[in-house]
Design an enzyme around this catalytic site. Structure first.
Site, PDB file in Angstrom:
ATOM      1  CE  LYS A  60      -3.680   2.217   2.668  1.00  0.00           C
ATOM      2  NZ  LYS A  60      -4.617   2.062   3.800  1.00  0.00           N
ATOM      3  CE  LYS A  96      -6.019   1.863  -0.505  1.00  0.00           C
ATOM      4  NZ  LYS A  96      -6.489   1.918   0.823  1.00  0.00           N
TER       5      LYS A  96
HETATM    6  C1  PBG Z   1      -7.770   2.983   5.536  1.00  0.00           C
HETATM    7  C2  PBG Z   1      -7.991   2.945   4.080  1.00  0.00           C
HETATM    8  C3  PBG Z   1      -7.769   3.954   3.112  1.00  0.00           C
HETATM    9  C4  PBG Z   1      -8.246   3.451   1.909  1.00  0.00           C
HETATM   10  C5  PBG Z   1      -8.717   2.161   2.153  1.00  0.00           C
HETATM   11  N1  PBG Z   1      -8.524   1.861   3.491  1.00  0.00           N
HETATM   12  C6  PBG Z   1      -7.276   5.352   3.232  1.00  0.00           C
HETATM   13  C7  PBG Z   1      -5.885   5.636   3.563  1.00  0.00           C
HETATM   14  O1  PBG Z   1      -5.025   4.783   3.714  1.00  0.00           O
HETATM   15  O2  PBG Z   1      -5.639   6.845   3.723  1.00  0.00           O
HETATM   16  C8  PBG Z   1      -8.268   4.194   0.608  1.00  0.00           C
HETATM   17  C9  PBG Z   1      -9.257   3.719  -0.377  1.00  0.00           C
HETATM   18  C10 PBG Z   1      -9.506   4.615  -1.525  1.00  0.00           C
HETATM   19  O3  PBG Z   1      -8.868   5.649  -1.732  1.00  0.00           O
HETATM   20  O4  PBG Z   1     -10.419   4.257  -2.280  1.00  0.00           O
HETATM   21  N2  PBG Z   1      -6.484   3.084   5.967  1.00  0.00           N
END
Ligand code: PBG
Length: 326
Positions: free
Chosen positions: A197, A250
């Site tokens: 991520k 992601k």
């Molecule tokens: C929680 C989380 C996030 C997303 C999914 N789970 C936000 C982040 O890490 O700031 C982002 C999903 C999206 O942008 O569609 N941590």
């Protein structure tokens, strides 16, 4: 007159719709999709997220109707996010028995027993500072945050979640959650790890939807640097060793090379998260009439499958399910 040089006639296999369909290598199926849903506290609320046209925050009393629509379209998996009123320093709302995700999960599983409920396991929507863990000395404390994350995962499993999806990027989160789930008797609940991520500007609209913007600093001490590829393999490798059952990459669109690397290097199902900013950009262009939304969405989601994604988490799931059944 010189001789025509030898060449290959690739166009033979593109000569008609039927011919192209016959040789097509990658396909989208409704079963590939996981649809994200935002549950907000209160009653009779259905708020469209301004930066994500077509995406809504819905209160618990309206959730059944929303899930019904998703279910009828043939989508058999949703991922739930909570938008609570009350937040505190330690994200209590994430792991209380009557937390928003827990309540939403119970409701969905009661009404639609065969709908797979994926629980996003993170603290950022529940902390007053908006970070994904506990703050000590202006940074997120890894090991203290793990304890709360494990508690969150177990409470989500208790509520009936089918899959636990930890997203807070603390080191060791898969190991700690696996142990906590096993100790509580949930050996059969899989972990869909947000293994890779990145600290991405593509999450902007999500933070509007989930009200989870960090109140100070950013997430760069725990989410990955977008410049890195080898580090993605280290992240994925440790999650595999710790017992992950799925690996999420992601965001998706700007990271298709990473999706391919993860697919080629590990033997677990790979999930591409087509994140909020990727959705908003397409929507904005489509609403301006600048692109053909349907063709563009089908193209980019197919590209994720071609890159190696087995599953796709996408806000476009409902649209695509409709298009696929046309
Ligand atoms: C929680 C989380 C996030 C997303 C999914 N789970 C936000 C982040 O890490 O700031 C982002 C999903 C999206 O942008 O569609 N941590």
């Amino acid at each position: 007159m010189g001789q025509t040089p030898e060449f290959k006639r690739h166009r033979r296999l593109r000569s008609s719709h039927a011919m192209r369909a016959m040789v097509r290598e990658n396909h989208l199926r409704t079963e590939d999709f996981i649809y994200p849903m935002f549950v907000i506290e209160g009653e009779n609320i259905k708020n469209e997220v301004p930066s994500m046209p077509g995406v809504f925050q819905v209160s618990l009393d309206l959730l059944k109707g929303e899930v019904e629509e998703v279910y009828q379209l043939g989508i058999k998996s949703i991922i739930l996010f909570g938008v609570p009123n009350e937040k505190d320093e330690v994200g209590t709302g994430a792991y209380v028995e009557d937390g928003m995700i827990q309540e939403a999960t119970r409701l969905v599983k009661k009404e639609f027993p065969d709908m797979l409920v994926v629980a996003d396991t993170c603290l950022c929507e529940y902390t007053s500072h908006g970070h994904c863990g506990v703050i000590h000395n202006h940074d997120v404390d890894n090991d203290e945050s793990l304890k709360l994350l494990a508690k969150t995962a177990v409470s989500q499993a208790e509520a009936g979640a089918d899959i636990i999806a930890p997203s807070n990027m603390m080191d060791g989160f898969v190991a700690v959650i696996r142990k906590a789930l096993d100790d509580a008797g949930y050996h059969n609940i899989p972990i869909m790890s947000y293994a890779v991520k990145y600290a991405s500007a593509f999450y902007g609209p999500f933070r509007d939807a989930a009200d989870s913007t960090p109140q100070f600093g950013d997430r760069k001490t725990y989410q990955m640097d977008p410049a890195n590829r080898i580090e993605a393999l280290r992240e994925a490798e440790s999650d595999v060793q710790e017992g992950a059952d799925f690996l999420i990459v992601k965001p998706a669109m700007s990271y298709l090379d990473i999706v391919r690397e993860v697919k080629d290097n590990f033997n677990l199902p790979v999930v591409a998260y087509n994140v909020s900013g990727e959705y908003s950009m397409v929507k904005a262009a489509a609403l301006n009439g600048w692109v053909n939304e349907k063709e563009l969405v089908l193209e980019k989601l197919t590209a994720m499958k071609r890159a190696g994604a087995d599953l796709i988490i996408t806000y476009f799931a409902k649209d695509v399910a409709k298009w696929l059944s046309e």
